[in-house]
Design an enzyme around this catalytic site. Structure first.
Site, PDB file in Angstrom:
ATOM      1  N   LYS A  46      22.722 126.832 -83.858  1.00  0.00           N
ATOM      2  CA  LYS A  46      22.574 127.471 -85.332  1.00  0.00           C
ATOM      3  C   LYS A  46      22.292 128.553 -85.003  1.00  0.00           C
ATOM      4  O   LYS A  46      21.838 129.028 -84.544  1.00  0.00           O
ATOM      5  CB  LYS A  46      21.895 126.122 -85.960  1.00  0.00           C
ATOM      6  CG  LYS A  46      20.410 125.911 -85.336  1.00  0.00           C
ATOM      7  CD  LYS A  46      20.090 124.898 -86.487  1.00  0.00           C
ATOM      8  CE  LYS A  46      18.500 124.296 -85.970  1.00  0.00           C
ATOM      9  NZ  LYS A  46      18.002 123.217 -86.433  1.00  0.00           N
ATOM     10  N   ARG A 144      14.311 115.369 -96.454  1.00  0.00           N
ATOM     11  CA  ARG A 144      15.197 115.821 -96.723  1.00  0.00           C
ATOM     12  C   ARG A 144      16.407 115.677 -97.365  1.00  0.00           C
ATOM     13  O   ARG A 144      17.369 114.693 -97.908  1.00  0.00           O
ATOM     14  CB  ARG A 144      15.247 116.572 -95.630  1.00  0.00           C
ATOM     15  CG  ARG A 144      13.973 117.495 -95.494  1.00  0.00           C
ATOM     16  CD  ARG A 144      14.186 118.853 -94.434  1.00  0.00           C
ATOM     17  NE  ARG A 144      14.562 118.400 -92.837  1.00  0.00           N
ATOM     18  CZ  ARG A 144      14.796 119.478 -92.226  1.00  0.00           C
ATOM     19  NH1 ARG A 144      14.233 121.022 -92.365  1.00  0.00           N
ATOM     20  NH2 ARG A 144      15.089 119.710 -90.639  1.00  0.00           N
ATOM     21  N   TYR A 269       3.394 154.389 -93.013  1.00  0.00           N
ATOM     22  CA  TYR A 269       3.302 154.733 -94.222  1.00  0.00           C
ATOM     23  C   TYR A 269       1.800 154.129 -94.563  1.00  0.00           C
ATOM     24  O   TYR A 269       1.117 153.362 -93.688  1.00  0.00           O
ATOM     25  CB  TYR A 269       4.067 153.526 -94.973  1.00  0.00           C
ATOM     26  CG  TYR A 269       5.874 154.163 -94.659  1.00  0.00           C
ATOM     27  CD1 TYR A 269       5.914 154.991 -95.708  1.00  0.00           C
ATOM     28  CD2 TYR A 269       6.615 153.536 -93.843  1.00  0.00           C
ATOM     29  CE1 TYR A 269       7.294 155.589 -95.591  1.00  0.00           C
ATOM     30  CE2 TYR A 269       8.262 154.289 -94.013  1.00  0.00           C
ATOM     31  CZ  TYR A 269       7.950 154.856 -94.756  1.00  0.00           C
ATOM     32  OH  TYR A 269       9.414 155.165 -95.205  1.00  0.00           O
ATOM     33  N   MET A 317      10.254 149.554 -91.303  1.00  0.00           N
ATOM     34  CA  MET A 317      11.748 149.111 -91.558  1.00  0.00           C
ATOM     35  C   MET A 317      13.148 149.261 -90.526  1.00  0.00           C
ATOM     36  O   MET A 317      13.632 148.434 -89.833  1.00  0.00           O
ATOM     37  CB  MET A 317      12.918 149.448 -92.694  1.00  0.00           C
ATOM     38  CG  MET A 317      14.047 149.099 -92.863  1.00  0.00           C
ATOM     39  SD  MET A 317      15.142 149.179 -94.421  1.00  0.00           S
ATOM     40  CE  MET A 317      14.286 148.095 -95.725  1.00  0.00           C
TER      41      MET A 317
HETATM   42  C1  LIG Z   1      17.612 121.923 -85.179  1.00  0.00           C
HETATM   43  C2  LIG Z   1      17.784 121.764 -85.388  1.00  0.00           C
HETATM   44  C3  LIG Z   1      17.310 120.494 -84.184  1.00  0.00           C
HETATM   45  C4  LIG Z   1      16.994 120.694 -82.420  1.00  0.00           C
HETATM   46  O1  LIG Z   1      15.392 121.331 -82.515  1.00  0.00           O
HETATM   47  P1  LIG Z   1      14.736 122.024 -81.442  1.00  0.00           P
HETATM   48  O2  LIG Z   1      13.157 121.695 -81.883  1.00  0.00           O
HETATM   49  O3  LIG Z   1      14.852 123.650 -81.842  1.00  0.00           O
HETATM   50  O4  LIG Z   1      15.128 121.457 -80.040  1.00  0.00           O
HETATM   51  C5  LIG Z   1      17.837 119.007 -83.595  1.00  0.00           C
HETATM   52  N1  LIG Z   1      18.397 118.463 -84.851  1.00  0.00           N
HETATM   53  C6  LIG Z   1      18.217 118.903 -85.917  1.00  0.00           C
HETATM   54  C7  LIG Z   1      19.236 117.615 -86.993  1.00  0.00           C
HETATM   55  C8  LIG Z   1      17.991 120.301 -86.561  1.00  0.00           C
HETATM   56  O5  LIG Z   1      18.385 120.156 -87.652  1.00  0.00           O
END
Ligand SMILES: *Cc1c(COP(=O)(O)O)cnc(C)c1O
Length: 395
Positions: A46, A144, A269, A317
């Site tokens: 992701k 969640r 800055y 930036m």
């Molecule tokens: C992001 C995520 C993971 C991976 O977690 P890590 O701690 O980075 O290994 C696993 N399961 C779900 C549902 C996630 O959202």
């Protein structure tokens, strides 16, 4: 290799880049595959593979033994399909029903949290004359988007009436698996198992992310979802340290300019840094819009000529400044390392996270797409990604 509009490498066009070491990524994948035992390892890619480049990482992880991929949203899954990935892709976020047609078309395996999504998937399958696998998330403590245990059982049983959907998985996600006290993690696992016992026909049960793969591998069941560990980091200082992991990403910039300053001159800055003595500073064209958190101003180290130097003034930036008074040989074009290793010195995402009051996940995922990615495999440069992080592997 991404086609560029001219023959320059991206760092000649813009002297900042992140190097992604696919050999380290494959090493980490194999380490976690071994730790996961019988469970299949799903590589979590992701957020553009935590900033590392989703398609390149996906290919490398699959090559090293991962059996599928996890993402959060349908668009991330579609991008991977468009990059030629045929392995299973699990979409584990909360998906709006409007994305069902794309999900079915690209054979994505969705977590189904609502009746509306289940109905939309069934309709899309009928329309496209296909079928799909789905997973059901059980809420066990993170609170969640999972379904409470009682609801999860009834919901999953009812999904059987949707003839085009096959419930392949039941899962949950841990709230504090990296902590030393495993009581709550074991309770969460227990709650998932109580649901699974009532649904013995569901073949895959999964709950472990990196922390649990490392610290409580006995909870791995049929699948694990590895994110952070693939990228070479342990989730917490005492979590799984018996498993060696190698950082995959490093961040570099070439010195754009070196300036001599007279006493009294200020930098940046707000004029927060003032030369007390005759001073030299180096300019790096990397700033907070590239993912160098502004909170690191005057805190973060930088490596130059294999030695540590300090940021001075505020991170802007697009650029930052380094005090190089103790490094008289520094010249424009020298490589500065903001994250990674030079000689015996090393700066990790954990170091930057501590200095920025953050976590390694955020430091890595925060490196923006404006930073070109240079991919290295078998010690050789194999691809560069462009601004749209559209890199695909070299043949
Ligand atoms: C992001 C995520 C993971 C991976 O977690 P890590 O701690 O980075 O290994 C696993 N399961 C779900 C549902 C996630 O959202």
């Amino acid at each position: 290799m991404t086609t560029l509009s001219n023959s320059m490498t991206p760092w000649e066009r813009r002297p900042v880049w992140a190097q992604v070491d696919l050999d380290a990524l494959r090493f980490n994948t194999r380490q976690l595959v071994v730790r996961a035992g019988q469970a299949r390892l799903m590589a979590v890619v992701k957020a553009n593979a935590y900033g590392h480049g989703a398609a390149m990482v996906a290919h490398a992880a699959l090559d090293a033994g991962a059996q599928g991929l996890c993402v959060i949203c349908v668009d991330e899954g579609v991008q991977l399909r468009q990059a030629g990935i045929q392995a299973p892709i699990w979409v584990l976020g909360f998906t709006p029903p409007g994305q069902a047609p794309d999900a079915v078309h690209h054979d994505l395996t969705l977590a189904v949290h609502t009746q509306a999504l289940a109905d939309a998937l069934q309709a899309s399958c009928v329309a496209q004359d296909r079928s799909v696998s789905v997973h059901v998330e059980v809420e066990t403590g993170l609170n969640r988007h999972g379904l409470p245990p009682e609801e999860a059982v009834a919901f999953t049983q009812a999904l059987r009436a949707h003839g085009r959907l096959t419930v392949e998985g039941l899962f949950t996600h841990f709230a504090s698996a990296e902590e030393g006290d495993k009581t709550f993690t074991l309770q969460q696992h227990q709650r998932l198992m109580e649901v699974a016992r009532q649904l013995p026909w569901v073949p895959i049960r999964h709950c472990a992310a990196t922390a649990s793969i490392l610290d409580t591998p006995q909870l791995s069941m049929e699948a694990v979802r590895a994110g952070l560990g693939l990228y070479g980091y342990h989730p917490a200082p005492r979590c799984g340290l018996d498993v060696e992991l190698r950082p995959v990403l490093s961040l570099h910039a070439r010195v754009a300019r070196v300036m001599d300053l007279l006493p009294g001159a200020t930098v940046g800055y707000g004029r927060t840094w003032r030369a007390e003595v005759p001073s030299r500073v180096a300019l790096l064209m990397v700033g907070y819009a590239d993912g160098l958190p502004r909170r690191l101003s005057a805190r973060a180290p930088v490596l130059l000529q294999g030695q540590r130097a300090s940021l001075v003034g505020r991170i802007a930036m697009d650029m930052c400044m380094v005090d190089v008074g103790h490094l008289p040989g520094v010249q424009p074009g020298d490589v500065a390392t903001l994250l990674g290793q030079q000689g015996n010195e090393r700066i990790t995402a954990d170091d930057l996270a501590t200095l920025a009051d953050s976590i390694s996940w955020e430091v890595l995922a925060g490196i923006r797409s404006r930073v070109p990615r240079r991919f290295v495999r078998d010690g050789l440069e194999v691809a560069w990604s462009d601004l749209n992080h559209a890199a695909t592997p070299a043949p």
